[in-house]
Structure formats: C-alpha cells, structure tokens
Design an enzyme around this catalytic site. Structure first.
Site, PDB file in Angstrom:
ATOM      1  N   SER A 184       3.609  -3.356   2.128  1.00  0.00           N
ATOM      2  CA  SER A 184       4.775  -4.036   2.633  1.00  0.00           C
ATOM      3  C   SER A 184       6.013  -3.165   2.829  1.00  0.00           C
ATOM      4  O   SER A 184       6.930  -3.551   3.538  1.00  0.00           O
ATOM      5  CB  SER A 184       5.117  -5.191   1.688  1.00  0.00           C
TER       6      SER A 184
ATOM      7  N   SER B 232       1.729  -1.339  -1.837  1.00  0.00           N
ATOM      8  CA  SER B 232       2.816  -1.371  -0.849  1.00  0.00           C
ATOM      9  C   SER B 232       3.640  -0.110  -0.707  1.00  0.00           C
ATOM     10  O   SER B 232       4.435  -0.013   0.222  1.00  0.00           O
ATOM     11  CB  SER B 232       3.760  -2.532  -1.144  1.00  0.00           C
TER      12      SER B 232
ATOM     13  N   LYS C 145      14.304  -0.192   0.209  1.00  0.00           N
ATOM     14  CA  LYS C 145      13.548  -1.390   0.605  1.00  0.00           C
ATOM     15  C   LYS C 145      14.404  -2.623   0.321  1.00  0.00           C
ATOM     16  O   LYS C 145      15.040  -2.714  -0.742  1.00  0.00           O
ATOM     17  CB  LYS C 145      12.247  -1.449  -0.190  1.00  0.00           C
TER      18      LYS C 145
HETATM   19  N1  GLN Z   1      -0.709  -5.920   0.516  1.00  0.00           N
HETATM   20  C1  GLN Z   1      -0.651  -6.489  -0.784  1.00  0.00           C
HETATM   21  C2  GLN Z   1      -0.162  -7.908  -0.691  1.00  0.00           C
HETATM   22  O1  GLN Z   1      -0.050  -8.383   0.365  1.00  0.00           O
HETATM   23  C3  GLN Z   1       0.225  -5.662  -1.676  1.00  0.00           C
HETATM   24  C4  GLN Z   1       1.666  -5.893  -1.449  1.00  0.00           C
HETATM   25  C5  GLN Z   1       2.546  -5.087  -2.354  1.00  0.00           C
HETATM   26  O2  GLN Z   1       2.119  -4.121  -2.968  1.00  0.00           O
HETATM   27  N2  GLN Z   1       3.778  -5.548  -2.460  1.00  0.00           N
HETATM   28  O3  GLN Z   1       0.106  -8.565  -1.650  1.00  0.00           O
END
Ligand code: GLN
Length: 490
Positions: free
Chosen positions: A157, A181, A82
């Site tokens: 994400s 994410s 990532k």
């Molecule tokens: N979807 C969540 C957010 O937008 C979690 C994102 C994540 O785990 N990095 O913050």
C-alpha cells in the site's frame, strides 16, 4: 527507458555536505520541488506537496548552520511521509474520504525523531485506503503510477512513497508494512524498502490497521539510506508500549564490510511456478552472487508459506474491524447528513458507508465475521494457532541459516486495472505476509530487471532475518547490493 546508475551517497553524507556548506537545505528542497513539478502530477505519488513548509524548514536549517549550530545527522535530508502517519504539517488522510479534511493535532513519534535531527518533510504520499491493498489503486484520490512505466502500478500500500523515492522526489520516505506494504512497492519501483522487527520502531501516530502486524519503516535509494533512517527512528518510546527496550544496534559503521561465512537459506517454497520467469531468474542470479562472495547456500523448508495469506486475511481484518470502529462520524472525519426520522444508528451506518471505500468495507465485514460468536474459534483462534506455528517454522529455519533469501513479489509491476479479483491482489503478498505474522525483519532491494514489451521493470529480492537481527540483515543486503548496484529512471 533511460536509467541512471545510483552512487551510494548515504543520508548522513548528504547532511554532512549541508552542514559543511557544500550544499544547502534550500537548494536541495528546490531541486526536489523541480522534479515534482516535472513528473509529480503524472505519477500522483503525493496526496499533498508541502512546498511552503519544506522551504521554511530549509531556511531555518540553513540559518542555524550559518550561526554555527548543528541541526543534526539528517540536516537537509528530504523525506516524503506515507499519509497514514500523523503529521501536524498538512493533512493526514489515509487516502480515505473519511479523513479527507483531517488534521492531526500531534506528530507521530517517528516524525518528531526525524525532524529533531534536521530532516525536512516535503509532503504526504498516496496509499491504498487505510493501507489495505497491494497496488495503491484503492486510494480514494486516484491511483499512483509506477515511475518505470506509468501504465503500471507502483505496488502498495505504500506505493506513493516507493514511487516518490524512485522518481527522485525526495531522498527517502516512510511507509508502513502490515503484510508487505513497504517491501512489495519497493520491489515494484526498484528502490530499497525495510520492515524492521515488530517493536523496534514506535507506532505512535501511525493510524492503526492490524496492530499486531503494523510496523513503520524506511524507503531509500540504497541499503545505507534505510540503515540510517532505521537508526534515527528505532528505540523504546513510552508512547507505544509495544516498543522494546533494547539498545538500537549500530547498523551503519560496518555496513560495507562483507560477512564471512554467511549462510543464506533459500526456502523451497519460494521457488514455485507462481513466480514469473523473470523473477525466478533473478533469484538464481542472487543465489549465484552470494555464492561468488563465499556465502553458503542452504536449502530450507517453510511449508506454511502458502497458508500465510489465509492466516493474514483472518488476523489483519479482525484487528482492522476493531481499529476502524473509532471512525464513527462523530469523533473523526466524515459525518453523513441525516434525513428526518433517522437516528444515531443511521448516522454511523451512513457515515461509514459513504466514507469508506469498497476494500475497506470488505475488510471490516470479514473481520467482524471472523470475530463473531460461533465463528471466533473456527477462524480467529485457529489463525492464532497457525500464527504460532509459522513463528516456530521461521525459528527452526534460522537454526540452519543466518538470513532467508527469496523474491519479494512473485511478479513485477502489473498494469493498472490488471487485477480485478481481490484474491489475485492478495496473492501479491505470498512472500511478505509471514514476515509480519512472525514479527521478524525483512528488506527488499532491487537486483534485476524484467523486459515486458517496451518496459524495463525492476525486480526485488527479499531477505528476512531473525527478530532483532537488523544489523546483520542490512549488512547481508548491502553485500548483494554491491554486486548489483541500483539504477533509477532518469
Ligand atoms: N497488501 C496487504 C493488504 O492488503 C498488506 C498491506 C500492508 O502491508 N499495509 O492488507
């Protein structure tokens, strides 16, 4: 959609074949690059593919094997990373204009650990900018597409990593999970994604979003791959003082042995009308599968499930607003051009409004607001109190069961552009944010499919366990996986 049943090979087995000469690291890299050249552009899983570097690393590994050396337990295993995890190989952009040209002068601790065991990095994967989002549409470089249906999102994400694993662009991948994410994109792309206990894996070199919630974890095609990568990365790191000084559990040796007397807790709050019918059905199937293996199903309650999102959207933006303050246009990244008469304040303001996308700006404003004097107690301190209650609620649930079972996401993969309202997007994480708030481990694995129009879409189930129960959690996940072996788009 053609699918291919997946036979569980395991990353250690791949490495054993490479070390024994039954396969070579170079041929494995070429096979991944060929698949990337087929579908890579269409899916946009990668921000950057490192063909030359991967080939060079493979050549070094193959040569060392010829010399009779042992390049390690992950020799020739191909990983996608990532793009918010620092690598000296290529750029580290966080899918943000702000860091478009940023090259890290150091490798994250996890990268060092994996490379020292022979793993090969094939590229950096796309994400929602600074890991803020649930669809990978917030990337400044364009959305990633779901390998099962290219009109749909891969989740986020870490959508690029999940898509890369499911499309066969790599053996496994790394993601980060602050509120879901890793697990949510794993669920939407049909692979396995694992968020370990907070403190198990070093965050050194992970670009910080919500420091008390962030955790690096693996994506793989099966539970075994996640267990192997977890063991390879976990353990105390002097460069991250939040890592715990506990022995890394052996998660692999007994992974295939079913657990006797396993108690599966199913929270009442995870069975709501908010779940798509296909998801509700998948949960029933998973419960039935555990019952047929002799597990006891226990009804539990987690009444604070629905305040998780609001608690998370105070704590995570508060931490993000402070973590992202370092991006000022001077020390890192994008620097705006000033007009005559403009000063330092203008440089900060212009660089940040040009460099950050709309969702990142929204989070910074939200975070600054909840931390500002007069609101600090009403929002931030209140959220910390709720956080403690959420932890206690999990502790209580785990007195009645060993692991918790429920859907990872209330819905399967949705259409690109299908969720315009930020709140609707935030709700994708109802079942995953509290795991981070409590700091406990969670894993998502594919157990079922939804048929929507002409599309077959994977559905994932999540298992959560008490802090530091990774060995048990992975074994419980493996039990379920054996009853519903994964398959991937051919
Ligand atoms: N979807 C969540 C957010 O937008 C979690 C994102 C994540 O785990 N990095 O913050």
């Amino acid at each position: 959609m053609n699918t291919q049943a997946h036979t569980c090979t395991g990353l250690h087995e791949i490495a054993a074949q490479v070390r024994a000469g039954a396969s070579t690291a170079s041929s494995r890299v070429e096979a991944c690059l060929a698949r990337i050249s087929d579908r890579g552009t269409a899916l946009h899983a990668f921000n950057e593919v490192h063909a030359d570097e991967a080939r060079a690393a493979a050549t070094r590994i193959d040569a060392s094997i010829k010399r009779g050396e042992n390049p390690g337990a992950l020799a020739g295993v191909i990983l996608a990373i990532k793009d918010n995890i620092a690598t000296t190989q290529g750029h580290t952009t966080c899918s943000s204009r702000f860091l478009e040209n940023y090259r890290s002068p150091f490798d994250a601790s996890v990268i060092q650990r994996l490379q020292s065991q022979g793993a090969i990095l094939i590229g950096k994967t796309n994400l929602d900018e600074f890991a803020m989002g649930s669809s990978t549409e917030n990337s400044a470089f364009g959305a990633t597409r779901n390998p099962w249906d290219q009109t749909r999102v891969p989740g986020g994400s870490s959508g690029g990593s999940a898509a890369a694993v499911s499309a066969g662009f790599c053996d496994a991948a790394l993601g980060s999970d602050t509120g879901g994410s890793i697990r949510q994109p794993a669920s939407l792309c049909g692979c396995v994604g694992f968020k370990p206990t907070y403190g198990r894996i070093s965050r050194y070199g992970l670009v910080a979003f919500g420091s008390s919630l962030d955790q690096i974890g693996p994506f793989a095609k099966d539970v075994r791959g996640c267990a192997e990568l977890f063991e390879a990365m976990a353990g105390r790191d002097t460069l991250d003082s939040t890592t715990v000084d506990l022995p890394v559990p052996d998660c692999c040796t007994q992974l295939d042995e079913p657990l006797r007397g396993l108690r599966i807790g199913v929270p009442r709050e995870y069975r709501t009308d908010a779940n798509a019918p296909s998801v509700a059905r998948a949960l029933d199937e998973a419960i039935a599968a555990y019952k047929s293996m002799g597990a006891t199903i226990v009804d539990v309650e987690l009444p604070l499930t629905d305040v998780g999102i609001s608690t998370y959207y105070v704590i995570a933006p508060a931490e993000a607003s402070s973590n992202l303050a370092r991006f000022d246009g001077i020390r890192y990244g994008h620097r705006a051009t000033l007009e005559a008469g403009e000063g330092l304040e203008d440089l900060y303001a212009k660089s940040r409004s040009q460099g950050f996308g709309p969702e990142v700006q929204r989070r910074i404003m939200l975070g600054t607001y909840v931390l500002s004097s007069g609101y600090y107690d009403a929002y931030y301190n209140r959220a910390l109190q709720v956080r403690r209650r959420i932890r206690e609620e999990f502790d209580h649930a785990f007195t009645k069961c060993d692991v918790l079972l429920g859907p990872t996401s209330p819905i399967p993969a949705f259409e690109i552009g299908g969720k315009k309202d930020p709140w609707a997007m935030y709700l994708c994480d109802v079942y995953t944010v509290n795991t981070n708030i409590a700091g406990i481990p969670g894993i998502s694995l594919n157990t079922s499919y939804a048929q929507e129009g002409n599309s077959t879409l994977p559905i994932g189930m999540q298992l959560q366990g008490p802090a530091f129960s990774e060995a048990l959690l992975l074994r419980a996940a493996r039990m379920l996986e054996r009853t519903m072996p994964p398959s991937y788009p051919a």
